[in-house]
Design a protein around this motif. Structure first.
Motif, PDB file in Angstrom:
ATOM      1  N   CYS A  14      25.366  45.929  35.651  1.00 47.76           N
ATOM      2  CA  CYS A  14      26.427  45.623  34.856  1.00 47.76           C
ATOM      3  C   CYS A  14      25.995  45.196  33.463  1.00 47.76           C
ATOM      4  CB  CYS A  14      26.860  44.340  35.642  1.00 47.76           C
ATOM      5  SG  CYS A  14      28.601  43.533  34.641  1.00 47.76           S
ATOM      6  N   HIS A  27      23.937  42.197  36.071  1.00 47.33           N
ATOM      7  CA  HIS A  27      23.655  42.266  37.556  1.00 47.33           C
ATOM      8  C   HIS A  27      23.316  43.744  38.148  1.00 47.33           C
ATOM      9  CE1 HIS A  27      24.737  42.117  41.970  1.00 47.33           C
ATOM     10  NE2 HIS A  27      25.736  43.168  41.852  1.00 47.33           N
ATOM     11  N   CYS A  80      31.985  45.582  38.421  1.00 48.98           N
ATOM     12  CA  CYS A  80      31.053  44.606  38.950  1.00 48.98           C
ATOM     13  C   CYS A  80      31.187  43.933  39.996  1.00 48.98           C
ATOM     14  CB  CYS A  80      30.232  44.027  37.847  1.00 48.98           C
ATOM     15  SG  CYS A  80      28.774  42.698  38.335  1.00 48.98           S
ATOM     16  N   HIS A  99      33.559  42.852  35.584  1.00 48.94           N
ATOM     17  CA  HIS A  99      33.364  43.572  34.194  1.00 48.94           C
ATOM     18  C   HIS A  99      33.319  45.180  34.901  1.00 48.94           C
ATOM     19  CE1 HIS A  99      32.390  44.813  30.361  1.00 48.94           C
ATOM     20  NE2 HIS A  99      31.411  45.335  30.873  1.00 48.94           N
ATOM     21  N   CYS A 110      30.724  39.858  38.467  1.00 51.01           N
ATOM     22  CA  CYS A 110      31.626  39.472  37.557  1.00 51.01           C
ATOM     23  C   CYS A 110      32.732  40.061  37.255  1.00 51.01           C
ATOM     24  CB  CYS A 110      30.806  39.226  36.328  1.00 51.01           C
ATOM     25  SG  CYS A 110      30.520  40.769  35.253  1.00 51.01           S
ATOM     26  N   CYS A 117      27.066  41.250  32.928  1.00 51.37           N
ATOM     27  CA  CYS A 117      26.189  39.870  33.423  1.00 51.37           C
ATOM     28  C   CYS A 117      25.109  40.446  33.799  1.00 51.37           C
ATOM     29  CB  CYS A 117      26.975  39.487  34.362  1.00 51.37           C
ATOM     30  SG  CYS A 117      26.885  40.418  36.076  1.00 51.37           S
TER      31      CYS A 117
HETATM   32 ZN   LIG Z   1      28.800  41.980  36.191  1.00 50.85          ZN
END
Ligand SMILES: [Zn+2]
Length: 396
Positions: A362, A367, A343, A348, A346, A365
């Motif tokens: 994501c 996203h 991501c 991840h 963030c 988060c």
């Molecule tokens: Zn994320």
């Protein structure tokens, strides 16, 4: 540091010059095959190898026997011998690396389409009048669509269909630094688009490319119905050649425009390291929990691989390299692994992040982004990190 560049221009020969160029190709083809025969014979009968230098020395004797081969000067003959030398060098190199390459072959006159001058004798360039002087041919008109920079050192004249071209190799080409823009960009080789940038831009191949490919396919179908050796077949063959060149030219144009725009607008350009990219490109199998497998997009990736080849990513990249160097821009290649699953917001990383070929969401988060743009952002971030650590390393 001395930069060298090659400039290619269309030649516009008169019909007399055209005949001269064709004759020159024929005679150089003959020389090439004779020189190859000499090397083969010497090895087959005497286990003796003949070098480029040996063959250049005997050119003087050849000249007395066959003055017609030397109508365009001795430099072009040396260029032909050099070409044979390269063919052998490539052959030996591949032998040493354990491959089984084919021995250099005799060339058919119809396929012998280029001759070269490896030094500055036997030709001259008149940029004011846009003429290329070729010994034995005359002053050939040149379409100089762009100015030439640096010092011309060597040329290659080649035929493509009915057209003649000259490639002029120049040394000491001055750099043309571009003003700083304060912008950086990451570029991903997209799955959906050809290229995605970290600015959110998606570049597709355009409708002309599709039309060109359709035309090519049509020309190939038409060719397959023609009888061998017929006049219709020859015409159909020429049509296929034209369609091929058209498609190739469109791709080249797109690569030129894109690389120019990227280099003009950004101080730092980050791309994928292709050596690593090739290894990581095959998608993982996806078990569905019932003993079978879900689609892992392998088919789409196969399509992707084809479009990579189609798009000439390598060509775009080499254009980026030299344009960036010319303009004083920084170009960084980074390891592209995980860039499509990470991501950009963030950090991840999870394979479930990528919902489909086009959509990234994501799971950490939430996203959401276009999957290729997300990857391009990760590439930019990796490039910045790599640059920062390189600078820190220099500081110590
Ligand atoms: Zn994320």
């Amino acid at each position: 540091m001395s930069r060298s560049r090659t400039y290619r221009y269309l030649l516009q020969p008169t019909s007399r010059q055209r005949t001269g160029l064709e004759r020159m190709c024929l005679s150089q083809c003959e020389l090439y095959n004779a020189a190859l025969e000499e090397r083969r014979g010497a090895w087959a009968w005497e286990r003796r190898s003949v070098s480029y230098v040996d063959q250049c020395r005997t050119l003087t004797e050849t000249r007395e026997v066959r003055p017609d081969l030397f109508k365009c000067g001795v430099t072009v003959c040396r260029g032909t011998l050099k070409r044979l030398e390269w063919a052998f060098a490539a052959f030996y190199r591949r032998c040493h690396s354990g491959e089984t390459p084919g021995y250099p072959r005799f060339k058919a006159a119809s396929r012998f389409d280029s001759v070269q001058w490896e030094d500055t004798k036997g030709w001259g360039l008149d940029t004011d009048n846009k003429r290329l002087r070729l010994h034995g041919i005359g002053h050939v008109k040149l379409r100089m669509h762009r100015p030439l920079r640096g010092t011309p050192k060597a040329i290659t004249v080649s035929r493509q269909g009915k057209r003649w071209w000259v490639s002029i190799r120049c040394a000491d080409v001055p750099a043309q630094p571009l003003p700083a823009t304060g912008h950086s960009v990451g570029i991903d080789l997209g799955v959906c688009a050809l290229v995605a940038t970290s600015d959110g831009e998606l570049v597709s191949e355009g409708r002309f490319a599709k039309r060109g490919r359709n035309r090519l396919a049509g020309a190939q179908r038409a060719l397959s119905t023609k009888r061998r050796g017929s006049m219709h077949r020859r015409r159909a063959c020429e049509a296929v050649g034209r369609a091929h060149r058209k498609v190739a030219n469109q791709r080249k144009d797109l690569a030129h425009q894109l690389s120019r725009q990227l280099v003009n607008d950004h101080d730092l350009i980050v791309v994928e390291d292709l050596r690593v990219a090739q290894m990581s490109r095959r998608p993982k199998p996806r078990p569905n929990g019932k003993g079978g497998f879900d689609s892992n997009g392998a088919r789409a990736k196969a399509g992707l691989n084809r479009s990579i080849a189609d798009a000439g990513w390598g060509m775009l990249r080499s254009m980026l390299v030299y344009k960036a160097e010319d303009g004083g821009r920084e170009l960084i290649a980074v390891d592209p692994r995980h860039t499509s699953l990470r991501c950009a917001s963030c950090g991840h990383t999870e394979s479930e992040n990528r919902l489909s070929q086009a959509v990234f969401r994501c799971r950490g988060c939430g996203h959401r982004d276009h999957a290729d743009v997300n990857a391009a952002r990760n590439i930019l971030r990796a490039g910045r990190a790599q640059r920062a650590s390189a600078r820190a390393g220099l500081g110590n």
